[in-house]
Each structure stands twice: as C-alpha cells, then as structure tokens.
Design a protein around this motif. Structure first.
Motif, PDB file in Angstrom:
ATOM      1  N   THR A  34       2.267   9.854  18.851  1.00 38.89           N
ATOM      2  CA  THR A  34       3.777   8.365  18.900  1.00 38.89           C
ATOM      3  C   THR A  34       3.821   8.129  19.784  1.00 38.89           C
ATOM      4  N   THR A  35       3.557   8.508  21.482  1.00 41.04           N
ATOM      5  CA  THR A  35       3.130   7.225  22.466  1.00 41.04           C
ATOM      6  C   THR A  35       2.179   6.511  23.097  1.00 41.04           C
ATOM      7  N   THR A  87       4.011  15.249  23.587  1.00 42.12           N
ATOM      8  CA  THR A  87       4.983  14.224  23.027  1.00 42.12           C
ATOM      9  C   THR A  87       3.890  13.748  21.536  1.00 42.12           C
ATOM     10  N   PRO A 100      -1.275  -1.481  25.240  1.00 42.48           N
ATOM     11  CA  PRO A 100      -0.475   0.070  24.514  1.00 42.48           C
ATOM     12  C   PRO A 100      -0.812   0.424  25.279  1.00 42.48           C
ATOM     13  N   LEU A 101       0.008   2.018  25.208  1.00 40.40           N
ATOM     14  CA  LEU A 101      -0.241   3.180  26.072  1.00 40.40           C
ATOM     15  C   LEU A 101      -1.232   3.306  25.786  1.00 40.40           C
ATOM     16  N   LYS A 153       2.086   4.550  20.760  1.00 44.30           N
ATOM     17  CA  LYS A 153       2.504   2.523  20.728  1.00 44.30           C
ATOM     18  C   LYS A 153       2.932   2.325  21.880  1.00 44.30           C
ATOM     19  N   ARG A 154       3.510   2.925  22.748  1.00 44.98           N
ATOM     20  CA  ARG A 154       4.497   2.374  24.070  1.00 44.98           C
ATOM     21  C   ARG A 154       3.764   1.435  24.075  1.00 44.98           C
ATOM     22  N   GLU A 181       0.591  -6.854  28.948  1.00 49.52           N
ATOM     23  CA  GLU A 181       1.046  -5.117  28.534  1.00 49.52           C
ATOM     24  C   GLU A 181      -0.140  -4.623  27.730  1.00 49.52           C
ATOM     25  N   ALA A 207       6.934   3.610  32.312  1.00 51.75           N
ATOM     26  CA  ALA A 207       6.313   3.765  31.009  1.00 51.75           C
ATOM     27  C   ALA A 207       6.753   5.212  30.084  1.00 51.75           C
ATOM     28  N   LEU A 208       6.057   6.314  30.619  1.00 50.83           N
ATOM     29  CA  LEU A 208       7.059   7.977  29.709  1.00 50.83           C
ATOM     30  C   LEU A 208       7.711   7.970  30.394  1.00 50.83           C
TER      31      LEU A 208
END
Length: 396
Positions: free
Chosen positions: A229-230, A226, A243-244, A232-233, A241, A171-172
């Motif tokens: 902001t990451t 990062t 969220p990160l 929210k992935r 799923e 995912a990253l």
C-alpha cells in the motif's frame, strides 16, 4: 573371506631390517653439497642427498646460513591466500537461504533493488580504511546544457546519499537527517546536501556510515512491514514528485552510481547491478524521458522537429525506438512530441542502440551526450534530443 592379517593369527611380527630402510650414505665434496642447497630447500633432493646435505649443515656454518636464507625465499614463492571474502558470497548465501525458507516479512519486489544496492555499498565501506574515507571524489552530473561536477570525499558522498534518502524517509513518516530550518528550506537533493555539509562542524568522516546504514535498513523494514500500500505514496524532490516505488528505484540507481564513484576513488572493483535491477532502472529512465523532453522544449533546449504536432493524451505519436543491449536490455518506444502520447512502432522516426551500463552512465551524467557510444538511425534531431534528455535526468 578376507585374508587374515599377521596380527589376527597370533604369530610374532617379522623383524624389520633397519639397514634396508636407511638411505645409502653419500660422500660428497663441499662444492657439490653447496650446489645442492637450492634443490634441498625445494625438497627436490633424493633421500641420500637430503641426508648428506643435512649432515653437512651441522658442520658448515656458511652453508647453514645459506640454507636458512633459501628456505625463507621458498616460503615467499607460495601464493598468499586473500583474506577478503568473495563479494558475491553474501548474496548467494541469502538467496539460498530464502529459497529454502522465505523471510517472515518479505521485502516488496519494487524495494529489492534498493535493498541490494545499499547492502553492496555497505560491504564496500566495511572494507576501506580510515584514510580512504577522505579520498577525493568528484560528483558528476549534466546540468541540462553541459557536464558539471562538485568535489567532495568518500564520507561526503555517503552524507549526500543520507540526506537525499531522507526524502524517502520523511515520506514514510521516519526521521529526517536534516533538522531545523535547513530541513524546511532545502527541498531538492542538491540544496539538502549543501545544507547538511554546511551544518557539519567538521568534514564528514567514517562515522557517517552508521546513520546512513541505519536509515537504509529502517526504510527497507518500514516498506516491508507496511506492504504494497505504501508504494502509491508520492516522494517530493522539490521540482517534481515520484511514486514511492519509483523513488526507491531512483535511490537504488543513485546508490550504485555513487558506489562506483567511491570504488574508483579507492581503487576497488565494483560490478553493475543484477540484470533484473538494471532493467528496472532503465525502464524508469525511459518512462521519465517524455516529460524531460517536454521540459527541455519549454526552456528552449530542444528545438521542435519539423512537422511536429501535439497529439491527445493516449494517442500514438512520433516515436523513437530505444534499444538497450546486454544485461538488463530490452526495447522501449519513446513518444517524442507529447508526454501524454503513446509510443508507436508505426510512427517510429528514429532508432538508438546502447549498452545497458552505457545508457545508465549517460543517465547519471557520467557520459556526455556527444560521447555516448550509440548506434543511431533516423531523425538526427530526435536522436540528439533524446540523448540530451537522458543526460538531463542526472542531478547532484
């Protein structure tokens, strides 16, 4: 003024009376001297007795052998200092260092539990020997209806963590530990683990520690560089799923649970996470419970309560109060009838009280819902549904 010494006055020093400094010579019989050997070995004799014993040891071979044996035994009486460092030393040193000078690239708050738990597990792995990597470990979880398990080894557990952490890595935009067709077909944690085990030419050994360690460090470095902001992935687990930032918390939770499995296998002490991290793990489980309850009802595993009715998203509905005691504790209102409902104290129908670590072991599938030491009050059906839903959070 201070009194002048003899040396400062230039006068000669007085002669020492050497006869006064020497202990008086004792004349003792052989049985008495032999009886004094134990006290002599412990340095408990007077100066005169010590001189008499040591003079006798130069003349009597049997007593000299006995004295040597007793001196060796005295050495065994002194406690051996442990070579292992205090497990909390690294954390204390880092905390003190960061308090004085913060790191240039700080780890996001939501990633600190994962950073801490992987570091603790890595310290445990560093201390175990080659043979212990093959110690049997049984992975346990709750399949929705009953407890189940899978037998592996310490190295197999680290391979499991490596492959499931790979979901976060991909995912990253990082490399996936699974390659080829296996990476395309295996989408959930269990399938990925089984695919990795099958693809290995030999059972995993201690060499698995290096790629797992490097991957965890790379994940932490990436989210640190990062920034926020990451978070929210989305990270896909196949069937759902997260969220990160929740996925990182989930990985921290599983890292702690499997570290306990490894510690039990090699007979090594292991402590729960810090209260702050434990509270976050419990909060994630509490937030996931309404969706798990709804899923179990769709599959007929949770009978609808009498008078149950759906409420619009955002409206208050029937609720269960989850009270967590001890470190990381708190209270959560769990909506019972709809994942979109809001927990309401006015519509509370049941109350469960659990220790924080006990709740986490229930969520990990290490404690069955029937055996959970929970204080219960109110709607028995709602209590049963929530306990079984908590156990259903677990997976391989």
């Amino acid at each position: 003024m201070p009194r002048a010494s003899v040396e400062d006055g230039g006068r000669p020093l007085p002669e020492l009376d050497e006869s006064a400094s020497r202990p008086a010579t004792l004349v003792l019989e052989h049985p008495v001297l032999k009886a004094l050997l134990g006290a002599w070995a412990l340095a408990a004799c007077s100066a005169a007795e010590t001189a008499a014993v040591e003079e006798h040891l130069g003349e009597c071979g049997s007593c000299a052998d006995e004295a040597l044996r007793l001196r060796g035994a005295v050495g065994l009486l002194h406690p051996v200092e442990p070579l292992d460092l205090d497990p909390g030393l690294r954390t204390r040193v880092l905390t003190g260092s960061f308090d004085r000078r913060p790191p240039r690239i700080p780890v996001p708050e939501w990633a600190t539990p994962y950073d801490a738990e992987t570091a603790r597990l890595d310290a445990l792995l560093q201390d175990i020997g080659d043979a212990e990597w093959h110690a049997p470990v049984r992975l346990r979880w709750f399949d929705g209806q009953a407890p189940t398990s899978r037998r592996t080894t310490v190295a197999g557990v680290i391979a499991h963590l490596l492959t499931v952490d790979g979901l976060v890595a991909t995912a990253l935009g990082l490399d996936d530990p699974l390659t080829g067709e296996a990476a395309d077909k295996a989408t959930n944690p269990a399938a990925r683990t089984e695919a990795y085990w099958r693809a290995s030419y030999f059972p995993p050994t201690r060499s698995i520690r290096a790629p797992w360690r490097e991957q965890s460090h790379t994940i932490v470095r990436t989210v640190s560089f990062t920034g926020t902001t990451t978070g929210k992935r989305a990270v896909s687990y196949g069937d759902f799923e997260l969220p990160l930032h929740d996925a990182m918390l989930d990985r921290a939770f599983e890292c702690w649970v499997h570290a306990e499995d490894i510690a039990d296998a090699v007979d090594y002490p292991y402590e729960p996470p810090s209260p702050r991290s434990l509270n976050r793990m419990i909060d994630l489980a509490a937030r996931m419970l309404p969706a798990i309850l709804a899923e179990r009802r769709r599959h007929g595993l949770a009978a609808p309560a009498e008078g149950r009715h759906l409420v619009p998203a955002g409206d208050p509905g029937r609720s269960l109060r989850l009270e967590i005691e001890g470190h990381g504790g708190g209270e959560w209102l769990i909506p019972l009838d709809s994942p979109g409902a809001v927990g309401s104290a006015e519509r509370e129908v049941a109350h469960i009280a659990l220790d924080g670590v006990e709740f986490c072991h229930l969520a990990a599938g290490h404690v069955s819902p029937e055996d959970a030491a929970a204080g219960q009050l109110g709607d028995r059906g709602a209590i049963r549904d929530v306990l079984f839903a908590t156990a259903s959070l677990s997976r391989m």
